[in-house]
Design a protein around this motif. Structure first.
Motif, PDB file in Angstrom:
ATOM      1  N   GLY A  72       0.833  -1.192   0.000  1.00  0.00           N
ATOM      2  CA  GLY A  72       0.000   0.000   0.000  1.00  0.00           C
ATOM      3  C   GLY A  72       0.868   1.242   0.000  1.00  0.00           C
ATOM      4  O   GLY A  72       1.916   1.308  -0.625  1.00  0.00           O
ATOM      5  N   ILE A  73       0.452   2.188   0.756  1.00  0.00           N
ATOM      6  CA  ILE A  73       1.149   3.460   0.838  1.00  0.00           C
ATOM      7  C   ILE A  73       2.362   3.326   1.749  1.00  0.00           C
ATOM      8  O   ILE A  73       2.235   2.969   2.918  1.00  0.00           O
ATOM      9  N   GLY A  74       3.542   3.589   1.254  1.00  0.00           N
ATOM     10  CA  GLY A  74       4.761   3.567   2.065  1.00  0.00           C
ATOM     11  C   GLY A  74       5.057   2.224   2.715  1.00  0.00           C
ATOM     12  O   GLY A  74       5.579   2.174   3.809  1.00  0.00           O
ATOM     13  N   GLY A  75       4.693   1.134   2.059  1.00  0.00           N
ATOM     14  CA  GLY A  75       4.965  -0.179   2.605  1.00  0.00           C
ATOM     15  C   GLY A  75       3.910  -0.670   3.579  1.00  0.00           C
ATOM     16  O   GLY A  75       4.065  -1.710   4.196  1.00  0.00           O
ATOM     17  N   SER A  91       0.211  -2.160   4.139  1.00  0.00           N
ATOM     18  CA  SER A  91      -0.810  -2.835   3.347  1.00  0.00           C
ATOM     19  C   SER A  91      -2.181  -2.232   3.601  1.00  0.00           C
ATOM     20  O   SER A  91      -2.396  -1.501   4.567  1.00  0.00           O
ATOM     21  N   ILE A  92      -3.118  -2.572   2.738  1.00  0.00           N
ATOM     22  CA  ILE A  92      -4.472  -2.049   2.852  1.00  0.00           C
ATOM     23  C   ILE A  92      -5.115  -2.527   4.147  1.00  0.00           C
ATOM     24  O   ILE A  92      -5.880  -1.797   4.778  1.00  0.00           O
ATOM     25  N   TRP A  93      -4.809  -3.742   4.589  1.00  0.00           N
ATOM     26  CA  TRP A  93      -5.386  -4.264   5.827  1.00  0.00           C
ATOM     27  C   TRP A  93      -4.896  -3.480   7.035  1.00  0.00           C
ATOM     28  O   TRP A  93      -5.651  -3.204   7.963  1.00  0.00           O
ATOM     29  N   GLN A  94      -3.633  -3.104   7.028  1.00  0.00           N
ATOM     30  CA  GLN A  94      -3.093  -2.303   8.130  1.00  0.00           C
ATOM     31  C   GLN A  94      -3.757  -0.930   8.164  1.00  0.00           C
ATOM     32  O   GLN A  94      -4.073  -0.400   9.237  1.00  0.00           O
TER      33      GLN A  94
END
Length: 61
Positions: free
Chosen positions: A2-5, A7-10
């Motif tokens: 995702g953004i900057g390493g 993930s979308i789940w995080q």
């Protein structure tokens, strides 16, 4: 990824925690305040630009 390493789940978990901590009513109020501030900034920039253009026009004469 995702953004900057992250993930979308995080990102979804972080978003859920923020909602639990602050509540949706407070977040919507924050969003509307932020929107008003951005509108005010854009208006000030537009007014400043118009004032600058008017000043430049007067100096050309």
């Amino acid at each position: 990824m995702g953004i900057g390493g992250i993930s979308i789940w995080q990102l979804l978990i972080i978003f859920a925690i923020v909602i639990l901590l602050f509540g949706t009513k407070k977040l919507s109020g924050l969003g509307s305040d932020l929107g008003g501030a951005i509108r005010g900034f854009k208006k000030a920039m537009k007014d400043s630009q118009e004032e600058l253009e008017n000043t430049e026009g007067k100096n050309d004469n």
